[in-house]
Design a protein around this motif. Structure first.
Motif, PDB file in Angstrom:
ATOM      1  N   ALA A 276       0.897  -1.100  -0.121  1.00  0.00           N
ATOM      2  CA  ALA A 276      -0.077   0.044   0.018  1.00  0.00           C
ATOM      3  C   ALA A 276       0.844   1.212  -0.010  1.00  0.00           C
ATOM      4  N   ALA A 277       1.980   1.121   0.526  1.00  0.00           N
ATOM      5  CA  ALA A 277       2.896   2.355   0.739  1.00  0.00           C
ATOM      6  C   ALA A 277       3.372   2.674  -0.462  1.00  0.00           C
ATOM      7  N   ALA A 278       3.652   1.471  -1.310  1.00  0.00           N
ATOM      8  CA  ALA A 278       4.528   1.791  -2.697  1.00  0.00           C
ATOM      9  C   ALA A 278       3.608   2.242  -3.639  1.00  0.00           C
ATOM     10  N   VAL A 279       2.232   1.974  -3.478  1.00  0.00           N
ATOM     11  CA  VAL A 279       1.025   2.479  -4.432  1.00  0.00           C
ATOM     12  C   VAL A 279       0.718   3.870  -4.239  1.00  0.00           C
ATOM     13  N   GLN A 280       1.113   4.404  -3.020  1.00  0.00           N
ATOM     14  CA  GLN A 280       0.679   5.771  -2.793  1.00  0.00           C
ATOM     15  C   GLN A 280       1.866   6.563  -3.570  1.00  0.00           C
ATOM     16  N   ASN A 281       2.967   6.222  -3.570  1.00  0.00           N
ATOM     17  CA  ASN A 281       4.149   7.094  -4.250  1.00  0.00           C
ATOM     18  C   ASN A 281       5.277   6.371  -4.939  1.00  0.00           C
ATOM     19  N   ALA A 282       5.496   6.418  -6.123  1.00  0.00           N
ATOM     20  CA  ALA A 282       6.626   5.601  -6.562  1.00  0.00           C
ATOM     21  C   ALA A 282       7.806   5.885  -6.248  1.00  0.00           C
ATOM     22  N   HIS A 283       7.972   7.282  -5.674  1.00  0.00           N
ATOM     23  CA  HIS A 283       9.270   7.740  -5.257  1.00  0.00           C
ATOM     24  C   HIS A 283       9.367   7.939  -3.855  1.00  0.00           C
ATOM     25  N   ARG A 284       9.640   6.539  -3.419  1.00  0.00           N
ATOM     26  CA  ARG A 284       9.697   6.698  -1.829  1.00  0.00           C
ATOM     27  C   ARG A 284      10.992   5.764  -1.232  1.00  0.00           C
ATOM     28  N   ILE A 285      11.277   6.126  -0.221  1.00  0.00           N
ATOM     29  CA  ILE A 285      12.519   5.548   0.247  1.00  0.00           C
ATOM     30  C   ILE A 285      11.922   4.919   1.587  1.00  0.00           C
ATOM     31  N   PHE A 286      12.257   3.609   1.966  1.00  0.00           N
ATOM     32  CA  PHE A 286      11.814   3.087   3.169  1.00  0.00           C
ATOM     33  C   PHE A 286      12.947   2.599   3.991  1.00  0.00           C
ATOM     34  N   ILE A 287      12.745   3.154   5.189  1.00  0.00           N
ATOM     35  CA  ILE A 287      13.833   3.413   6.038  1.00  0.00           C
ATOM     36  C   ILE A 287      13.370   2.409   7.524  1.00  0.00           C
TER      37      ILE A 287
ATOM     38  N   ARG B 253      15.626  -1.272  -4.148  1.00  0.00           N
ATOM     39  CA  ARG B 253      17.094  -0.512  -3.836  1.00  0.00           C
ATOM     40  C   ARG B 253      16.737   0.433  -3.065  1.00  0.00           C
ATOM     41  N   VAL B 254      15.572   0.984  -2.784  1.00  0.00           N
ATOM     42  CA  VAL B 254      15.588   2.182  -1.808  1.00  0.00           C
ATOM     43  C   VAL B 254      14.995   1.775  -0.611  1.00  0.00           C
ATOM     44  N   VAL B 255      15.443   0.788  -0.135  1.00  0.00           N
ATOM     45  CA  VAL B 255      15.274   0.178   1.325  1.00  0.00           C
ATOM     46  C   VAL B 255      16.383   0.309   2.294  1.00  0.00           C
ATOM     47  N   THR B 256      16.435   0.812   3.292  1.00  0.00           N
ATOM     48  CA  THR B 256      17.660   0.973   4.244  1.00  0.00           C
ATOM     49  C   THR B 256      17.497   0.439   5.631  1.00  0.00           C
ATOM     50  N   PRO B 257      18.138  -0.394   6.190  1.00  0.00           N
ATOM     51  CA  PRO B 257      18.247  -0.187   7.711  1.00  0.00           C
ATOM     52  C   PRO B 257      19.080   1.083   8.115  1.00  0.00           C
ATOM     53  N   THR B 258      18.918   1.192   9.351  1.00  0.00           N
ATOM     54  CA  THR B 258      19.472   2.267  10.074  1.00  0.00           C
ATOM     55  C   THR B 258      20.791   1.649  11.065  1.00  0.00           C
ATOM     56  N   LEU B 259      20.608   0.536  11.401  1.00  0.00           N
ATOM     57  CA  LEU B 259      21.356  -0.286  12.461  1.00  0.00           C
ATOM     58  C   LEU B 259      21.826  -1.592  11.847  1.00  0.00           C
TER      59      LEU B 259
ATOM     60  N   ALA C 203      23.239   4.514   6.607  1.00  0.00           N
ATOM     61  CA  ALA C 203      22.074   4.516   6.164  1.00  0.00           C
ATOM     62  C   ALA C 203      21.568   5.985   5.459  1.00  0.00           C
ATOM     63  N   VAL C 204      22.108   7.085   5.774  1.00  0.00           N
ATOM     64  CA  VAL C 204      22.009   8.370   5.423  1.00  0.00           C
ATOM     65  C   VAL C 204      22.551   8.403   4.148  1.00  0.00           C
ATOM     66  N   GLY C 205      23.689   7.795   3.897  1.00  0.00           N
ATOM     67  CA  GLY C 205      24.511   7.821   2.712  1.00  0.00           C
ATOM     68  C   GLY C 205      23.424   7.168   1.548  1.00  0.00           C
ATOM     69  N   ARG C 206      22.951   6.012   2.123  1.00  0.00           N
ATOM     70  CA  ARG C 206      22.173   5.294   1.104  1.00  0.00           C
ATOM     71  C   ARG C 206      20.670   6.116   0.568  1.00  0.00           C
ATOM     72  N   ILE C 207      20.265   6.702   1.683  1.00  0.00           N
ATOM     73  CA  ILE C 207      19.120   7.591   1.369  1.00  0.00           C
ATOM     74  C   ILE C 207      19.458   8.692   0.400  1.00  0.00           C
ATOM     75  N   TRP C 208      20.668   9.473   0.583  1.00  0.00           N
ATOM     76  CA  TRP C 208      21.150  10.259  -0.264  1.00  0.00           C
ATOM     77  C   TRP C 208      21.464   9.798  -1.614  1.00  0.00           C
ATOM     78  N   VAL C 209      21.945   8.709  -1.884  1.00  0.00           N
ATOM     79  CA  VAL C 209      22.299   7.939  -2.974  1.00  0.00           C
ATOM     80  C   VAL C 209      21.075   7.589  -3.813  1.00  0.00           C
ATOM     81  N   ALA C 210      20.040   7.275  -3.057  1.00  0.00           N
ATOM     82  CA  ALA C 210      18.708   7.169  -3.772  1.00  0.00           C
ATOM     83  C   ALA C 210      17.928   8.439  -4.085  1.00  0.00           C
ATOM     84  N   GLY C 211      18.639   9.733  -3.775  1.00  0.00           N
ATOM     85  CA  GLY C 211      18.023  11.069  -4.221  1.00  0.00           C
ATOM     86  C   GLY C 211      17.380  11.501  -2.994  1.00  0.00           C
ATOM     87  N   GLY C 212      17.509  11.270  -1.969  1.00  0.00           N
ATOM     88  CA  GLY C 212      17.181  11.947  -0.512  1.00  0.00           C
ATOM     89  C   GLY C 212      18.054  13.173  -0.319  1.00  0.00           C
ATOM     90  N   LEU C 213      17.156  14.082   0.499  1.00  0.00           N
ATOM     91  CA  LEU C 213      18.014  15.364   0.580  1.00  0.00           C
ATOM     92  C   LEU C 213      18.101  15.691   2.262  1.00  0.00           C
TER      93      LEU C 213
END
Length: 959
Positions: free
Chosen positions: A812-823, A845-851, A867-877
């Motif tokens: 359901a979360a993926a359907v809401q918006n295709a540009h999402r990063i799952f953390i 490839r936009v799923v990341t653990p934090t620990l 984790a922050v780095g992977r978020i940025w690589v995926a386009g996060g700000l």
């Protein structure tokens, strides 16, 4: 960001304020014998002469004068630039044909302006202030000798005048040098092309200083470029002229007989000192005073220098700086090595200094022209760069090609002496200061007074791990960038790794090809930079503004010491843990300090297994996991990573409710503690993970066993009494279905939790609740729910009993918006693995653990940064300023590795023979003339074509 601490050495009473003036915060250039400032500075310190001497056979074009090029008075020497035909057109958004018809001076000036911004640690797109551009270039010889000698180019120019000529004008006319930079770099300050002959670049710098002090802009790029084509072209020496007889510049020397014209480019980035200090900029030097003037008509000729004019401009600059001439320890002279110019220059300097001091030979003097030749338009900026680096490193570089002083220069009775060896620049009662002169043919003079940079006190408040970010327009450039950075870290062992990481985070353009590296040390960084990127740490950013989905795990992910390093290093994390721990201690039914479990380390005497056993109890596990999840979420939010939606797995929904603003932190803590206590008080049971989809597993269930969770399309969890679970496992294995018992003491999310429901609902009813402020994706309902649903006590009772529909919630979360990063926000990496089994395509490839994983958690800080780095690589700000620890500085780092290709129109080649079909009359005519060279033919063609082009352009402009 906290303002940097600052210490200024030796500022005497009545001197200029240390926070006044214009700071030089960035620089770049191309020099004879050096492709960048670092190589240039090594050459200067080592006394290297970078003028190239070549043979007449290597000339690119014949000399039209008719003289014999093999004669002794023909000199083949020049300071040349490498790769002037190369340009990264794609990087700057030019088509190959556009780049091909562009003056290489424009192309190089554009590149070095980009590099100067990066050298200072600034991305123009993210800089909130305005940046100006002030620059100049030599006349366009590329159009003259290359483009207009190409017949195909001339034909296209005439045939397509409405397109071709305008494109050519924009790529070659001086008018567009500065505005091109402003357009391509996105700079909003004044953009001006200035032309004052040899003094152009220093006049540009003085003009930029005026603009900054008048608040017309906050920073400014200023400099110049000189490229004269063809490069390999000699000259005829004439005694008494301004050109050297042997291709060497002997500035101030008794054998000085002329200069050598060379090619080069240089630009500096300027900024108000107070702003540079506040922003943690690296400051190479501080411009205290500057002045420009003109000699006027009171001199022997238009091209002649003037003692009075030069003395006046130097006095004006000293006066503006409000300093004593005795405090000047070095002068970077114009120093053309001409018999007339050098004595006039020293006389002008002496005249200006004598108004303040009678001291003799206390001030060193030199000129970069001895090393490089006369850089014409670019010479002043190059001299300023050399002088600033001398001030920064507190050394006086050697003046080469000097043995005995010019007899027309009275050094003994002047304040000056020629420094011929590399030596320390000793301190005096004043800060180290220098003057830089540049004088143009026609009489426009410029002088700048520059002072050593302020001394920053290092801030030792930094993380044990750092996050290095790299980005480029292509994968190959990204690889080159990683190697550049590794080499830089090997060479520079002094610059703080924290400052390097900060500069990469805030001071570089964020391109689509990205790589993020979490490192614990300089050596670790070097190894990782040269190692193939781990999946997830490198890739192409698919979105520039993605949404974040926080996923909070449930019970089973806990372990002793989880998040300990974050507690020790991150204030936001620690404060949240402390707040939750304090609330739990105050609950009579709980009364345990969960920090006993969270802060365990190998150094403690308590046995890890003992703590792990206690932590496995539901009443302790759930509040402890909840604490880590909320603390981690708050930490991410403080870094600018806030969720658009939240998903919680079982107890994780309470963390979801806190982050969504449904419960206060204190109330949610009390609810989780009560829930854990109530669930542990129920009859014991077991849970079983089955590798199979729900529609296959559910028909096989005995009456007393319930579906507890659907974690993925092929991952089902069942729950019930221990004996029935054991029997069901045996049945499944006999059928060939894999099943694994979970390490739990109770049958969660089953009818066995019935007696805990009513007390929990009653507690929720007594709590203050608010509608969710972010999108809630319920794992009890398996989809997006109304913001008020979490306010309903009945929901929390049902959530306790019913299956966790995690797979449905992720879908359901993926359907809401295709540009999402799952953390995954919390301990372990279970939800990340399960999400990837549900998500499809790029979302995987936009799923990341934090620990780290439960069984091998590693360093919490390094994992969180990764984790922050992977978020940025995926386009996060992320908000990098908020992410920063301590008062960080912007430091010089390797600049972008341009992927240059050849973009060049070759000039017409020289004719060596006449055709056999020429008539005798033609032969006789030719014998009565000087031999016709290719250059003479080209000049005739050029004059015709330039006239035609000028007429057509005038028509075009009128239309």
């Amino acid at each position: 960001m906290t303002t940097n601490n600052l210490h200024i050495e030796n500022i005497s009473d009545g001197d200029a304020s240390p926070t006044e003036g214009i700071a030089i915060v960035g620089m770049s250039g191309r020099f004879p014998g050096a492709k960048n400032v670092d190589a240039f500075w090594r050459n200067i310190k080592n006394g290297v002469e970078s003028i190239t001497h070549f043979s007449p056979d290597e000339l690119e074009i014949s000399d039209p004068s008719g003289h014999d090029k093999d004669a002794g008075d023909y000199v083949c020497a020049k300071g040349m630039l490498d790769d002037i035909d190369m340009f990264d057109a794609r990087f700057f958004g030019y088509l190959p044909r556009e780049a091909e018809v562009m003056d290489p001076q424009h192309r190089i000036f554009l590149e070095i302006c980009w590099e100067a911004m990066e050298n200072a640690g600034y991305d123009a797109h993210r800089y909130s202030g305005s940046v100006g551009v002030y620059g100049g270039c030599y006349m366009d010889t590329y159009l003259l000798w290359n483009l207009c000698s190409d017949e195909n180019f001339r034909e296209r120019l005439v045939e397509s005048i409405q397109v071709g000529s305008l494109q050519t004008e924009l790529g070659n006319d001086k008018d567009y040098l500065a505005t091109r930079v402003a357009y391509k770099l996105g700079l909003r300050g004044p953009a001006m092309t200035l032309q004052t002959a040899c003094s152009t670049s220093l006049v540009a710098i003085a003009t930029a200083c005026q603009s900054i002090e008048a608040y017309q802009c906050d920073m400014a790029l200023a400099g110049g470029v000189t490229i004269i084509l063809p490069q390999k072209k000699g000259y005829f020496y004439k005694e008494g002229g301004m050109l050297s007889p042997d291709g060497h510049c002997r500035t101030f020397d008794s054998n000085a007989a002329g200069t050598v014209f060379s090619h080069g480019a240089a630009v500096v980035l300027l900024k108000r000192v107070e702003d540079a200090i506040a922003d943690g900029d690296t400051i190479y030097g501080v411009i205290r005073g500057y002045a420009t003037n003109n000699d006027g008509g009171d001199k022997v000729s238009y091209t002649a220098p003037s003692v009075e004019g030069q003395a006046e401009v130097i006095s004006l600059a000293l006066g503006m700086a409000d300093i004593d001439a005795r405090s000047i320890g070095y002068v970077e002279a114009h120093g053309t090595a001409t018999p007339l110019g050098d004595p006039i220059e020293v006389a002008g300097l002496t005249t200006a200094y004598r108004t303040m001091t009678n001291d003799n030979q206390y001030c060193a003097i030199g000129s970069v022209k001895a090393n490089l030749g006369h850089l014409d338009v670019a010479s002043g900026a190059i001299g300023l760069i050399k002088t600033s680096l001398s001030l920064q490193e507190k050394i006086l570089p050697p003046m080469i090609n000097f043995e005995n002083p010019n007899p027309k220069i009275d050094f003994e009775n002047s304040p000056f002496f020629v420094n011929t060896k590399l030596q320390p620049w000793t301190a005096s009662e004043w800060p180290r200061r220098a003057g830089v002169s540049s004088f143009g043919v026609g009489g426009t003079n410029a002088h700048v007074v520059v002072e050593e940079p302020p001394v920053f006190t290092a801030d030792n408040n930094f993380r044990k791990s750092e996050l290095l970010l790299l980005s480029a327009r292509s994968k190959d450039a990204l690889t080159a960038q990683a190697e550049q950075m590794a080499s830089h870290l090997e060479a520079d062992t002094e610059t703080s790794l924290a400052d390097i990481a900060y500069t990469l985070q805030v001071g570089r353009r964020e391109f689509e090809h990205r790589r993020a590296i979490s490192v614990s040390s300089r050596d670790d960084a070097i190894v990782k930079l040269r190692t193939a990127a781990v999946p997830g740490t490198a890739g192409v950013a698919t979105s520039t503004n993605p949404e974040y989905v926080f996923m909070f795990p449930g019970q089973g992910a806990q372990y002793p010491g989880m998040g300990r390093a974050l507690y020790e290093s991150e204030t936001v994390y620690r404060d949240t843990i402390d707040a939750i721990a304090t609330t739990l201690i105050g609950i009579p039914e709980f009364g345990i300090d969960i920090r006993r479990y969270l802060l365990w380390s190998d150094e403690q005497t308590e046995n890890r297994e003992t703590l792990a056993t206690e932590l496995a109890q539901t009443k302790i596990a759930q509040p402890t996991i909840f604490a880590v999840e909320v603390a981690m979420a708050r930490l991410l939010q403080s870094w600018g990573i806030s969720p658009a939606a939240t998903i919680g797995h079982s107890v994780g929904e309470f963390a979801s409710a806190v982050i969504a603003g449904v419960f206060t932190l204190a109330d949610a803590t009390k609810l989780v503690a009560a829930r854990g206590r109530l669930m542990q008080a129920q009859p014991t049971g077991r849970m079983l993970a089955v590798m199979g989809p729900r529609d296959e597993v559910e028909p096989l269930l005995p009456n007393n066993i319930s579906i507890a969770a659907i974690n993925a399309p092929g991952a089902t969890v069942v729950s019930g009494p221990a004996a029935e679970i054991t029997g069901f496992q045996t049945k499944l294995e006999a059928m060939g279905m894999m099943a694994k018992p979970l390490q739990t003491s109770h049958a969660f999310h089953s009818r066995m939790m019935t007696k805990a429901r009513a007390p929990l609902e009653a507690l929720v009813n007594d709590m203050q609740r608010s509608p969710a402020s972010v999108e809630i994706i319920s794992t009890e309902r398996g989809g997006v729910v109304d913001p008020n649903l979490f306010c309903d006590p009945i929901y929390w009772g049902e959530q306790l009993m019913n299956p966790v529909l995690f797979a449905d919630a992720i879908s359901a979360a993926a359907v809401q918006n295709a540009h999402r990063i799952f953390i995954e926000v919390g301990p372990g990496q279970t939800l990340s693995a399960l999400s990837k089994q549900t998500l499809t395509g790029d979302l995987k490839r936009v799923v990341t653990p934090t620990l780290g994983p439960v069984n091998a958690p590693g360093c919490d800080v390094e994992n969180a940064l990764a984790a922050v780095g992977r978020i940025w690589v995926a386009g996060g700000l992320p908000d990098w300023s908020a992410f920063t620890v301590g008062a960080r500085r912007r430091v010089p780092l390797p600049t972008y590795p341009f992927e240059r290709k050849r973009h060049w129109v070759e000039p017409m080649r020289r004719k060596t023979t006449q055709s056999a079909g020429q008539s005798a009359a033609q032969d006789q005519t030719s014998t009565n003339k000087a031999p016709m060279t290719q250059q003479t033919e080209v000049e005739d063609l050029i004059q015709q074509q330039l006239g035609l082009i000028s007429d057509q352009l005038n028509i075009l402009k009128q239309n």
